[in-house]
Design a protein around this motif. Structure first.
Motif, short mmCIF file in Angstrom:
data_model
loop_
_atom_site.label_atom_id
_atom_site.label_comp_id
_atom_site.label_asym_id
_atom_site.label_seq_id
_atom_site.Cartn_x
_atom_site.Cartn_y
_atom_site.Cartn_z
N PRO A 66 -0.48 -15.79 19.18
CA PRO A 66 -0.86 -17.29 20.12
C PRO A 66 -2.09 -17.13 20.51
O PRO A 66 -2.56 -15.81 21.30
N GLN A 68 -2.13 -18.19 23.79
CA GLN A 68 -2.59 -18.19 24.11
C GLN A 68 -0.93 -17.91 25.04
O GLN A 68 -0.28 -18.66 23.83
N SER A 69 -0.62 -17.39 25.32
CA SER A 69 0.52 -16.67 25.66
C SER A 69 1.04 -16.43 27.42
O SER A 69 0.20 -15.35 27.72
N THR A 71 4.04 -15.98 31.13
CA THR A 71 5.05 -16.42 31.97
C THR A 71 4.54 -17.24 33.13
O THR A 71 4.31 -16.27 33.84
N GLY A 172 0.95 -26.53 25.51
CA GLY A 172 1.80 -25.34 24.51
C GLY A 172 3.04 -25.60 24.71
O GLY A 172 3.71 -27.37 24.08
N ASN A 175 8.37 -21.25 25.10
CA ASN A 175 9.41 -20.59 24.87
C ASN A 175 10.40 -20.49 25.40
O ASN A 175 11.65 -19.46 24.58
N ASP A 193 8.17 -18.84 30.28
CA ASP A 193 7.52 -18.42 28.96
C ASP A 193 6.91 -19.67 28.34
O ASP A 193 7.62 -20.81 27.91
N VAL A 195 3.96 -20.74 25.11
CA VAL A 195 3.31 -19.99 24.13
C VAL A 195 2.45 -21.01 23.21
O VAL A 195 2.81 -22.03 23.63
N ASN A 196 1.29 -21.09 23.37
CA ASN A 196 0.26 -22.11 23.21
C ASN A 196 0.68 -21.96 21.46
O ASN A 196 -0.58 -20.50 20.95
N VAL A 197 0.39 -22.27 20.48
CA VAL A 197 0.48 -22.20 19.18
C VAL A 197 -0.50 -22.94 18.08
O VAL A 197 -0.64 -23.08 17.08
N ARG A 264 3.83 -19.78 12.56
CA ARG A 264 4.98 -19.22 14.57
C ARG A 264 4.10 -17.83 14.37
O ARG A 264 3.79 -16.96 13.53
N ALA A 265 4.30 -17.53 16.03
CA ALA A 265 3.81 -16.13 16.14
C ALA A 265 4.16 -15.16 16.00
O ALA A 265 5.45 -15.39 15.89
#
Length: 351
Positions: A66, A68-69, A71, A172, A175, A193, A195-197, A264-265
């Protein structure tokens, strides 16, 4: 008399069976000998090592990560009152995720506002008194400090109240979620969590010869191995300045995801680096290689005998392999039939 006749008949039958078995055994032995003669030379198809023009374009495989990811951790304390976003939900930066109990923070804010207003009025009165020399300079400075202190406390109280509304820091997808309604939060409690995909990074490795052919900003064609052949446009965003222990260089390619975020990551992807240049190279069909590309060999046929040779490979394309060492132009290399070969075995060439 009858007993003697039966015995003679039995002996005749046994003799006939024995003769038949011996005859079959001799026929089988003869057939085996013929088969051994026939299988002495293994039929194979060969190809000639040729020097051809090789496109310097190359492919490299890697994993999507990703862009950007993160927590998300709690910056407040209190009990969770509402959960607005859950696993799998898409979020935008600034969108509300959780609401934490805020009564205490609201009361603290009200107190801080009262103190700040009182300190402001006191300062105004002390400034008027100071103009008429009714108070000392020290009393005026204390009033000014009190006004500044209470104003800072007011700002802090507002921030603490604001942090009870936990919002998404980035665009995002959720996740993972770690809390529920009723959970009590402490400082740094893990919440989500995210995640920007919308964009991803395809992380691949390039050899020392390949890395010299690419530059930051180059356009790259990218495919996901798990997809249906859909192509994506990528851009080289980073090239490692130092090789890893295998003498490979890390290269990052940024890819814009499709509208439905079907990439997908963690998926495998292939990047095609197009290079508008060609050079001479010894090439063989890929199916001529015995073993893996990491430990390759070929069977070279000379005077009707197949001999295995270790080779060193360079660029690998979809159907061709560059040979750097181990064979020479004009050598006859087995292209099919290698499964039946061993060192020094005789072969016959298929037309």
């Amino acid at each position: 008399m009858k007993k003697v006749i039966y015995i003679l008949i039995a002996l005749v039958v046994l003799a006939a069976v024995g003769y038949k078995l011996m005859s079959n055994k001799e026929q089988m032995a003869a057939n085996a000998a013929v088969a051994e003669i026939k299988s002495d030379a293994i039929p194979v198809a060969v190809t000639e090592v040729k020097t051809e023009k090789l496109d310097k374009s190359f492919t490299a495989q890697g994993n999507f990560a990703p862009i950007q990811s993160l927590t998300l951790l709690s910056e407040t304390t209190g009990q969770v009152q509402r959960v607005l976003k859950r696993k799998g939900d898409k979020v935008k930066a600034g969108e509300l995720l959780l609401q934490v109990e805020s009564n205490t923070m609201s009361a603290d804010l009200a107190t801080a506002q009262t103190n700040a207003e009182k300190a402001k009025r006191d300062l105004e009165r002390f400034e008027n008194l100071a103009a008429g020399d009714a108070i000392t300079q020290r009393q005026l400075e204390d009033a000014r400090l009190a006004a500044k202190s209470t104003q800072a406390q007011l700002v802090a109280a507002r921030q603490r109240l604001t942090k009870t509304r936990i919002t998404a820091p980035i665009n995002g997808e959720i996740n993972e979620i770690y809390v529920e309604v009723g959970s009590y939060l402490g400082m740094s409690t893990k919440l989500y969590d995210i995640v920007n995909v919308d964009k991803l990074k395809l992380k691949v490795k390039a050899s020392e010869s390949e890395v010299l052919l690419i530059n930051k900003g180059d356009k790259v064609t990218v495919k996901a191995n798990a997809g249906a052949g859909q192509e994506y446009e990528g851009v080289v965003t980073a090239i490692a300045a130092q090789a890893d222990p295998t003498l490979k260089f890390d290269v990052e390619v940024e890819v814009k995801n499709a509208a439905n975020n079907n990439l997908r990551a963690g998926m495998y992807g292939t990047a095609y680096f197009k290079v508008d240049d060609q050079r001479d190279a010894m090439l063989l069909p890929r199916q001529a290689i015995v073993g893996s590309i990491q430990n390759p060999s070929v069977y070279v046929v000379k005077d009707g005998v197949a001999n295995m040779r270790k080779v060193k490979v360079g660029v690998v394309t979809q159907d061709k392999v560059e040979i750097l060492e181990g064979v020479q132009p004009g050598d006859q290399v087995v292209q099919s039939g290698q499964i039946n070969l061993r060192e020094g075995i005789k072969v016959t060439l298929l037309k």
